[in-house]
Design a protein around this motif. Sequence first.
Motif, PDB file in Angstrom:
ATOM      1  N   ASP A  60      68.328  25.212  13.844  1.00 16.73           N
ATOM      2  CA  ASP A  60      68.933  26.461  14.271  1.00 16.73           C
ATOM      3  C   ASP A  60      67.852  27.532  14.376  1.00 16.73           C
ATOM      4  O   ASP A  60      66.666  27.261  14.260  1.00 16.73           O
ATOM      5  N   MET A  61      68.253  28.769  14.618  1.00 14.27           N
ATOM      6  CA  MET A  61      67.283  29.852  14.785  1.00 14.27           C
ATOM      7  C   MET A  61      67.071  30.618  13.481  1.00 14.27           C
ATOM      8  O   MET A  61      66.747  31.803  13.488  1.00 14.27           O
ATOM      9  N   ALA A  81      59.331  31.324  20.145  1.00 10.49           N
ATOM     10  CA  ALA A  81      58.678  31.388  18.836  1.00 10.49           C
ATOM     11  C   ALA A  81      58.876  32.753  18.191  1.00 10.49           C
ATOM     12  O   ALA A  81      59.139  32.855  16.984  1.00 10.49           O
ATOM     13  N   ALA A  82      58.773  33.801  19.000  1.00 12.44           N
ATOM     14  CA  ALA A  82      58.892  35.155  18.464  1.00 12.44           C
ATOM     15  C   ALA A  82      60.269  35.398  17.863  1.00 12.44           C
ATOM     16  O   ALA A  82      60.405  36.095  16.851  1.00 12.44           O
ATOM     17  N   ARG A  83      61.314  34.822  18.471  1.00  6.51           N
ATOM     18  CA  ARG A  83      62.667  35.031  17.956  1.00  6.51           C
ATOM     19  C   ARG A  83      62.833  34.511  16.532  1.00  6.51           C
ATOM     20  O   ARG A  83      63.706  34.974  15.797  1.00  6.51           O
ATOM     21  N   ARG A  84      61.982  33.562  16.137  1.00  4.48           N
ATOM     22  CA  ARG A  84      62.090  33.002  14.791  1.00  4.48           C
ATOM     23  C   ARG A  84      61.486  33.904  13.723  1.00  4.48           C
ATOM     24  O   ARG A  84      61.691  33.662  12.519  1.00  4.48           O
ATOM     25  N   VAL A  85      60.702  34.914  14.130  1.00  6.99           N
ATOM     26  CA  VAL A  85      59.974  35.720  13.137  1.00  6.99           C
ATOM     27  C   VAL A  85      60.200  37.218  13.316  1.00  6.99           C
ATOM     28  O   VAL A  85      59.464  38.021  12.748  1.00  6.99           O
ATOM     29  N   GLU A  89      57.060  39.332   8.745  1.00  4.68           N
ATOM     30  CA  GLU A  89      55.720  39.790   9.086  1.00  4.68           C
ATOM     31  C   GLU A  89      54.829  38.627   9.508  1.00  4.68           C
ATOM     32  O   GLU A  89      53.600  38.739   9.492  1.00  4.68           O
ATOM     33  N   ILE A  90      55.419  37.509   9.874  1.00  9.19           N
ATOM     34  CA  ILE A  90      54.628  36.324  10.223  1.00  9.19           C
ATOM     35  C   ILE A  90      53.981  36.521  11.593  1.00  9.19           C
ATOM     36  O   ILE A  90      54.668  36.759  12.586  1.00  9.19           O
ATOM     37  N   PRO A  91      52.654  36.432  11.684  1.00  8.74           N
ATOM     38  CA  PRO A  91      51.993  36.604  12.985  1.00  8.74           C
ATOM     39  C   PRO A  91      52.134  35.364  13.868  1.00  8.74           C
ATOM     40  O   PRO A  91      52.178  34.237  13.377  1.00  8.74           O
TER      41      PRO A  91
END
Length: 291
Positions: A60-61, A81-85, A89-91
């Motif tokens: 899931d997301m 990938a961005a939607r997961r973080v 603060e994960i780069p």
Amino acid sequence: MYRIALIASQYLTAHAEHLRELLSALDRPDVALYCDHAFQAELAEEFHLTPRFAGALPSDMSPLDVDFVLSLGGDGTFLRAARRVFASEIPVLGLNMGRLGFLTDMGIEEALPLLPRLFSGEYTTERRMLLSVDVDGVHQGEILNDVALLKRETGSMIAIRTLLGEGDHLANYECDGLIVSTPSGSTAYSLSAYGPLMMPQCRNMLLTPIAPHSLTMRPLVLPEDLAVEMTVTARNNTFLLVLDGQTKIFPTGVKVRVTKSPNQLRVLHLRPYCFADTLRRKLLWGAPVRE
């Protein structure tokens, strides 16, 4: 121990050797790799690669619990990938294995020699603005690029009543759609609708109509703290709401509200980043035409 998540495109056949080199560079005793089951199966079946993975990413997301995220693909993969973080603060490091790649500014072949900088701390991070989208008070998600309200019928326009701030009437757009984008998204859908470009460091929103039925309706730059509220009228009583490429169908009459998100995305760069250089390389910005 560095915990690294790999989020990859489905179309990496042309990059078999680059994938092999990347996984070899990440095969370190101080690195724990994670990916989803589909990518792990693809590595084994199509590329005959069986790297050591410490675990699988949830299907899931749900948010990730890692130190870095590596996006392997194009801008679509980077957005996924961005939607997961978004809430962390994960780069995210984007390695372009796609086509144009505005968000994934560095090609995989350029990044491989620089990868040791990830572990020595010789990298920089840049914070990108996000937008938050609600429909009738229900949160729909956050976006890095844009949210678009689009017509579903090809033969007719839609009307979009647009309010700013606490209810100030801006316009009734009669058009094929309306895009609200971040500075990052100014090089995406808005650009194809003749919207202006904005530097990623800007803190503004961009309102770009798609094929408006009026010569006076031009793209508009708004301050970041100004809410945008839109209500659609359409012949078939439905419209499309597209959040960074993810499409939903809603009935007309609902209120779509877009505001600046309290979260930001950290984009990781392995070398000094310059948006002007990206424009020159990706859009041939200012390229001489008389040579």
